[in-house]
Design a protein around this motif. Structure first.
Motif, PDB file in Angstrom:
ATOM      1  N   SER A  65       7.025   9.354  -1.458  1.00 16.72           N
ATOM      2  CA  SER A  65       6.392  10.034  -2.583  1.00 16.72           C
ATOM      3  C   SER A  65       7.398  10.537  -3.618  1.00 16.72           C
ATOM      4  O   SER A  65       6.998  11.035  -4.676  1.00 16.72           O
ATOM      5  CB  SER A  65       5.566  11.231  -2.081  1.00 16.72           C
ATOM      6  N   THR A  74      -0.202   7.545   0.864  1.00 14.07           N
ATOM      7  CA  THR A  74      -0.952   8.648   1.457  1.00 14.07           C
ATOM      8  C   THR A  74      -0.502   8.799   2.901  1.00 14.07           C
ATOM      9  O   THR A  74       0.207   7.938   3.444  1.00 14.07           O
ATOM     10  CB  THR A  74      -2.460   8.374   1.437  1.00 14.07           C
ATOM     11  N   TYR A  75      -0.933   9.869   3.525  1.00 16.10           N
ATOM     12  CA  TYR A  75      -0.609  10.050   4.941  1.00 16.10           C
ATOM     13  C   TYR A  75      -1.179   8.880   5.745  1.00 16.10           C
ATOM     14  O   TYR A  75      -0.505   8.343   6.644  1.00 16.10           O
ATOM     15  CB  TYR A  75      -1.184  11.369   5.460  1.00 16.10           C
ATOM     16  N   GLU A  76      -2.394   8.461   5.412  1.00 12.39           N
ATOM     17  CA  GLU A  76      -3.055   7.388   6.170  1.00 12.39           C
ATOM     18  C   GLU A  76      -2.328   6.055   6.002  1.00 12.39           C
ATOM     19  O   GLU A  76      -2.126   5.323   6.978  1.00 12.39           O
ATOM     20  CB  GLU A  76      -4.516   7.254   5.716  1.00 12.39           C
ATOM     21  N   SER A  77      -1.928   5.713   4.768  1.00 11.73           N
ATOM     22  CA  SER A  77      -1.234   4.440   4.555  1.00 11.73           C
ATOM     23  C   SER A  77       0.138   4.445   5.216  1.00 11.73           C
ATOM     24  O   SER A  77       0.592   3.425   5.744  1.00 11.73           O
ATOM     25  CB  SER A  77      -1.094   4.142   3.057  1.00 11.73           C
ATOM     26  N   THR A  78       0.790   5.597   5.212  1.00 11.10           N
ATOM     27  CA  THR A  78       2.102   5.707   5.858  1.00 11.10           C
ATOM     28  C   THR A  78       1.959   5.610   7.368  1.00 11.10           C
ATOM     29  O   THR A  78       2.765   4.959   8.048  1.00 11.10           O
ATOM     30  CB  THR A  78       2.774   7.037   5.468  1.00 11.10           C
ATOM     31  N   LEU A 118       6.465   9.941   4.482  1.00  7.77           N
ATOM     32  CA  LEU A 118       5.609  10.123   3.316  1.00  7.77           C
ATOM     33  C   LEU A 118       6.348  10.880   2.216  1.00  7.77           C
ATOM     34  O   LEU A 118       6.220  10.552   1.024  1.00  7.77           O
ATOM     35  CB  LEU A 118       4.331  10.871   3.701  1.00  7.77           C
ATOM     36  N   LYS A 130       0.830  -1.208   0.000  1.00  8.01           N
ATOM     37  CA  LYS A 130       0.000   0.000   0.000  1.00  8.01           C
ATOM     38  C   LYS A 130       0.864   1.257   0.000  1.00  8.01           C
ATOM     39  O   LYS A 130       0.566   2.241  -0.683  1.00  8.01           O
ATOM     40  CB  LYS A 130      -0.929  -0.008   1.207  1.00  8.01           C
ATOM     41  N   SER A 131       1.949   1.231   0.771  1.00  7.47           N
ATOM     42  CA  SER A 131       2.842   2.384   0.836  1.00  7.47           C
ATOM     43  C   SER A 131       3.597   2.571  -0.475  1.00  7.47           C
ATOM     44  O   SER A 131       3.945   3.690  -0.849  1.00  7.47           O
ATOM     45  CB  SER A 131       3.848   2.205   1.985  1.00  7.47           C
ATOM     46  N   THR A 186       0.467   4.102  -4.231  1.00  5.04           N
ATOM     47  CA  THR A 186       0.267   5.553  -4.179  1.00  5.04           C
ATOM     48  C   THR A 186       0.174   5.923  -2.712  1.00  5.04           C
ATOM     49  O   THR A 186      -0.912   5.919  -2.123  1.00  5.04           O
ATOM     50  CB  THR A 186      -1.019   5.971  -4.921  1.00  5.04           C
TER      51      THR A 186
END
Length: 286
Positions: A196, A163-167, A192, A157-158, A161
């Motif tokens: 990114s 995101t702050y939530e996945s990180t 993140l 997931k990380s 793409t």
């Protein structure tokens, strides 16, 4: 306001160039004072900020160097093999560039895996090693197998793409629930930002290939380790339970096992730095 950069005050953050692994970002303190070197090695998908609370405190007794692995953090990204053997070769080149024939090494998770592999590949270059919640050893429980599956899914997931939530979810996996308050916007945002970066597309390919590979092909050669060795563990470590640590420790001649008193999971150096720094200092100085 306290930030991880307050913890790094007095440290030098810079880049060095290595022959085969390009630019490597390092954080160091205690340089040029005749102290033994102590290298701090982060986990998979990690970066040197994992040791924000250790570099400066431990530099009272050592020349401390934390760095970003190949394809991690802000070190160079290459479409090349990513595994403990390659990362051990990178460590050897970093030591050469910094002018060290031998060193102390403390590694967390993948970092411990690299430390143990390095000790088997280059025994003449190691003073002592500390294997902090290390990978590269036998998984001895059903829970451990489930933890491994969960980690691989979080990494995917990380890597897609981020995101702050996945990180944040990925980093919560590292820490005891009592320590989730440490995961502030700065720490999560730093990771993140790294995840990114456009260059991470190349890095994720090699890291993902390793994560999906047969890890047993790279198990730490425990019986070959001849230097003084400490396994540092937590009671809530994911994947490798305390039983796994005890089994691995029994295979290294003269090795010791220390279990953290403070609540911590897979990042004890960050979750409980006072205890970690005290135990680490004592081991490498004794």
């Amino acid at each position: 306001m306290m930030t991880i950069w307050n913890d790094f005050l007095g440290c030098e953050i810079r880049y060095i160039n290595t022959p085969n692994f390009g630019r490597v970002r390092i954080a160091e303190s205690g340089k040029g004072e005749g102290k033994d070197p102590l290298f701090l090695l982060h986990g998979i998908g990690g970066h040197l900020e994992a040791y924000a609370k250790n570099v400066k405190p431990l530099s009272s007794d050592f020349h401390v160097i934390a760095y970003d692995f190949l394809n991690c953090g802000f070190s160079e990204k290459q479409d090349t093999a990513f595994n403990p053997v390659t990362l051990s070769e990178q460590l050897a080149e970093i030591m050469d560039v910094l002018g060290y024939q031998r060193a102390n090494i403390s590694g967390e998770s993948l970092g411990g895996w690299v430390a143990g592999t390095f000790a088997g590949m280059y025994p003449e270059r190691v003073i002592k090693i500390q294997l902090n919640t290390t990978g590269g050893i036998e998984i001895t429980s059903e829970k451990g197998e489930k933890d491994m599956v969960e980690l691989v899914e979080l990494m995917k997931k990380s890597a897609g793409t981020p995101t702050y939530e996945s990180t944040l979810l990925r980093m919560k996996w590292l820490m005891h629930e009592h320590n989730h308050h440490l995961l502030d916007e700065e720490l999560v945002g730093t990771r993140l930002s790294i995840y990114s970066h456009p260059d991470m597309e190349v890095a994720n390919k090699s890291i993902g290939a390793f994560a999906a590979s047969d890890h047993h092909a790279f198990d730490i050669p425990l019986e070959k380790i001849s230097c003084p060795t400490m396994f540092l563990w937590t009671r809530d470590n994911p994947i490798h339970t305390l039983d796994a640590a005890e089994l691995a420790c029994s295979k290294v001649a003269g090795a010791s096992l220390y279990v953290m008193d403070a609540d911590s999971k897979h990042w004890p150096q960050f979750e409980a730095p006072d205890e970690f720094n005290r135990v680490t200092r004592s081991f490498f100085l004794s």
